[in-house]
Scaffold this motif. Structure first.
Motif, PDB file in Angstrom:
ATOM      1  N   ALA A 114       0.830  -1.209   0.000  1.00  0.00           N
ATOM      2  CA  ALA A 114       0.000   0.000   0.000  1.00  0.00           C
ATOM      3  C   ALA A 114       0.865   1.260   0.000  1.00  0.00           C
ATOM      4  O   ALA A 114       0.569   2.240  -0.704  1.00  0.00           O
ATOM      5  N   VAL A 115       1.950   1.245   0.774  1.00  0.00           N
ATOM      6  CA  VAL A 115       2.873   2.387   0.785  1.00  0.00           C
ATOM      7  C   VAL A 115       3.523   2.542  -0.583  1.00  0.00           C
ATOM      8  O   VAL A 115       3.679   3.655  -1.103  1.00  0.00           O
ATOM      9  N   HIS A 116       3.896   1.426  -1.177  1.00  0.00           N
ATOM     10  CA  HIS A 116       4.495   1.441  -2.518  1.00  0.00           C
ATOM     11  C   HIS A 116       3.531   2.057  -3.542  1.00  0.00           C
ATOM     12  O   HIS A 116       3.928   2.920  -4.344  1.00  0.00           O
ATOM     13  N   ILE A 117       2.285   1.640  -3.504  1.00  0.00           N
ATOM     14  CA  ILE A 117       1.283   2.177  -4.436  1.00  0.00           C
ATOM     15  C   ILE A 117       1.065   3.666  -4.189  1.00  0.00           C
ATOM     16  O   ILE A 117       0.926   4.454  -5.144  1.00  0.00           O
ATOM     17  N   ALA A 118       1.056   4.068  -2.917  1.00  0.00           N
ATOM     18  CA  ALA A 118       0.890   5.492  -2.599  1.00  0.00           C
ATOM     19  C   ALA A 118       2.017   6.319  -3.207  1.00  0.00           C
ATOM     20  O   ALA A 118       1.783   7.410  -3.754  1.00  0.00           O
ATOM     21  N   GLY A 119       3.238   5.810  -3.132  1.00  0.00           N
ATOM     22  CA  GLY A 119       4.358   6.517  -3.743  1.00  0.00           C
ATOM     23  C   GLY A 119       4.208   6.640  -5.250  1.00  0.00           C
ATOM     24  O   GLY A 119       4.492   7.695  -5.829  1.00  0.00           O
ATOM     25  N   ALA A 133       9.458  14.032  -6.118  1.00  0.00           N
ATOM     26  CA  ALA A 133      10.469  12.977  -6.212  1.00  0.00           C
ATOM     27  C   ALA A 133      10.980  12.555  -4.849  1.00  0.00           C
ATOM     28  O   ALA A 133      11.118  11.358  -4.558  1.00  0.00           O
ATOM     29  N   VAL A 134      11.229  13.543  -3.974  1.00  0.00           N
ATOM     30  CA  VAL A 134      11.804  13.256  -2.666  1.00  0.00           C
ATOM     31  C   VAL A 134      10.822  12.491  -1.780  1.00  0.00           C
ATOM     32  O   VAL A 134      11.220  11.677  -0.933  1.00  0.00           O
ATOM     33  N   VAL A 135       9.536  12.714  -1.971  1.00  0.00           N
ATOM     34  CA  VAL A 135       8.523  11.989  -1.201  1.00  0.00           C
ATOM     35  C   VAL A 135       8.150  10.672  -1.884  1.00  0.00           C
ATOM     36  O   VAL A 135       8.055   9.621  -1.242  1.00  0.00           O
ATOM     37  N   GLY A 136       7.943  10.723  -3.190  1.00  0.00           N
ATOM     38  CA  GLY A 136       7.413   9.566  -3.902  1.00  0.00           C
ATOM     39  C   GLY A 136       8.356   8.387  -3.975  1.00  0.00           C
ATOM     40  O   GLY A 136       7.969   7.256  -3.636  1.00  0.00           O
ATOM     41  N   PHE A 137       9.591   8.609  -4.383  1.00  0.00           N
ATOM     42  CA  PHE A 137      10.503   7.476  -4.593  1.00  0.00           C
ATOM     43  C   PHE A 137      10.876   6.750  -3.298  1.00  0.00           C
ATOM     44  O   PHE A 137      10.919   5.514  -3.282  1.00  0.00           O
ATOM     45  N   PRO A 138      11.157   7.437  -2.193  1.00  0.00           N
ATOM     46  CA  PRO A 138      11.392   6.697  -0.959  1.00  0.00           C
ATOM     47  C   PRO A 138      10.187   5.862  -0.519  1.00  0.00           C
ATOM     48  O   PRO A 138      10.355   4.769   0.024  1.00  0.00           O
ATOM     49  N   LEU A 139       8.967   6.388  -0.740  1.00  0.00           N
ATOM     50  CA  LEU A 139       7.784   5.597  -0.414  1.00  0.00           C
ATOM     51  C   LEU A 139       7.699   4.355  -1.303  1.00  0.00           C
ATOM     52  O   LEU A 139       7.401   3.251  -0.823  1.00  0.00           O
ATOM     53  N   ILE A 140       7.965   4.529  -2.587  1.00  0.00           N
ATOM     54  CA  ILE A 140       7.901   3.404  -3.519  1.00  0.00           C
ATOM     55  C   ILE A 140       8.899   2.325  -3.128  1.00  0.00           C
ATOM     56  O   ILE A 140       8.558   1.137  -3.009  1.00  0.00           O
ATOM     57  N   MET A 141      10.137   2.717  -2.933  1.00  0.00           N
ATOM     58  CA  MET A 141      11.191   1.745  -2.650  1.00  0.00           C
ATOM     59  C   MET A 141      11.130   1.228  -1.218  1.00  0.00           C
ATOM     60  O   MET A 141      11.392   0.051  -0.955  1.00  0.00           O
ATOM     61  N   GLY A 142      10.772   2.106  -0.292  1.00  0.00           N
ATOM     62  CA  GLY A 142      10.681   1.686   1.106  1.00  0.00           C
ATOM     63  C   GLY A 142       9.533   0.742   1.359  1.00  0.00           C
ATOM     64  O   GLY A 142       9.645  -0.194   2.154  1.00  0.00           O
ATOM     65  N   LEU A 144       8.265  -1.553  -0.563  1.00  0.00           N
ATOM     66  CA  LEU A 144       8.579  -2.918  -0.982  1.00  0.00           C
ATOM     67  C   LEU A 144       9.685  -3.546  -0.148  1.00  0.00           C
ATOM     68  O   LEU A 144       9.982  -4.733  -0.317  1.00  0.00           O
ATOM     69  N   THR A 145      10.293  -2.755   0.735  1.00  0.00           N
ATOM     70  CA  THR A 145      11.267  -3.327   1.666  1.00  0.00           C
ATOM     71  C   THR A 145      10.628  -4.413   2.523  1.00  0.00           C
ATOM     72  O   THR A 145      11.280  -5.376   2.926  1.00  0.00           O
TER      73      THR A 145
END
Length: 225
Positions: A114-119, A133-142, A144-145
Motif C-alpha cells: 500500500a505504501v508502494h502504491i501510494a508513492g 520525487a523526494v517523497v514519492g521514490f522513498p515511499l515506492i522503494m521503502g 517494498l522493503t
C-alpha cells in the motif's frame, strides 16, 4: 563464486534434518516439484515475480524519470537514491521485525505494498517537482522493503523443514525473473509515456494485495509439519 566455493569447503552443515538424512543413506537432494506441489505454494512463488517486477521498475526507471521530468544530472539522482537507501535501511532495521510480530507477514506485506502504491500515485498524480520525487521514490522503494522479507518468511514457514533450502532457492529464481521483466517493460513503455511504468507497478501491487486479501480470508495455515 569464490564465496560459494569457500562456503562449501569450510562451513559445516548445521541442519539436523540434512544430517539425519545423510546418516540414513537417503538422497539428501529433494526434487523441486515437491515444493511446487505443496498447497498454495505456486501462487506464493508467483508473488515473488510480481513483487520483483514492481521493485525493479522503481529502481530502474528513477534516473530516467528524474532526468526527463526534472532535468536532474547524475549527482542529483545519486542523492535521491541515497535518500531512498537510507529509508530502506531504517525500515529493515527497526520496522520489519516488530511489524511482523504485531500483524503477521501477510498484513505487513499489504502495508508495504500500500505504501508502494501510494508513492507511485504521488508521482503519477502530482506535478513533477523536487518535493514529488523526494517523497514519492522513498515511499515506492521503502514500501517494498517489507515485501521480500514477508514472502521469504512465508515460504520458510509453509515448507517442510527438509525442503526449506530448495523452496528459498526457487523463490530467488522467481524473483530474478521479475527483475529481468520489470526493467524491460518499464523502459519499453517509458518512451511512450513517462507515467506508464508506475501504472505497471501499481497494477503489480494490486495483484499482490488481492492475493494477500485472499490469504487472510481463507486463513491459510503457515507451518507445514
Amino acid at each position: 563464486f569464490p564465496a560459494m566455493i569457500l562456503t562449501a569447503i569450510f562451513v559445516p552443515e548445521t541442519s539436523p534434518h540434512k544430517q539425519a538424512v545423510k546418516e540414513e543413506g537417503a538422497d539428501p537432494i529433494p526434487h523441486w516439484t515437491t515444493v511446487i506441489r505443496q498447497p498454495g505454494q505456486l501462487l506464493l512463488f508467483a508473488m515473488f515475480i510480481i513483487t520483483a517486477v514492481g521493485q525493479s521498475i522503481s529502481f530502474s526507471i528513477a534516473p530516467f524519470w528524474a532526468n526527463a521530468m526534472l532535468n536532474w544530472d547524475a549527482e542529483m539522482v545519486g542523492y535521491l537514491m541515497m535518500m531512498a537507501g537510507v529509508c530502506v535501511f531504517f525500515l529493515q532495521m527497526f520496522a520489519v521485525g516488530p511489524l511482523f510480530k504485531s500483524v503477521g507477514e501477510v498484513r505487513a506485506l499489504m502495508i508495504g505494498v500500500a505504501v508502494h502504491i501510494a508513492g507511485c500515485l504521488i508521482l503519477v498524480c502530482c506535478a513533477p517537482t523536487t518535493t514529488t520525487a523526494v517523497v514519492g521514490f522513498p515511499l515506492i522503494m521503502g514500501g517494498l522493503t517489507l515485501a521480500f522479507p514477508a514472502l521469504n518468511s512465508l515460504v520458510s514457514r509453509r515448507t517442510c523443514k527438509n525442503l526449506q533450502g530448495t523452496a528459498l532457492g526457487i523463490s530467488n529464481g522467481f524473483s530474478a525473473l521479475g527483475r529481468i521483466a520489470g526493467p524491460v517493460a518499464a523502459g519499453t513503455v517509458f518512451v511512450a509515456n513517462t507515467a506508464a511504468p508506475f501504472f505497471i507497478a501499481i497494477f503489480a501491487g494490486g495483484l499482490v494485495l488481492l492475493w494477500a486479501a485472499f490469504e487472510i480470508k481463507n486463513k491459510h495455515k503457515a507451518p507445514i509439519s
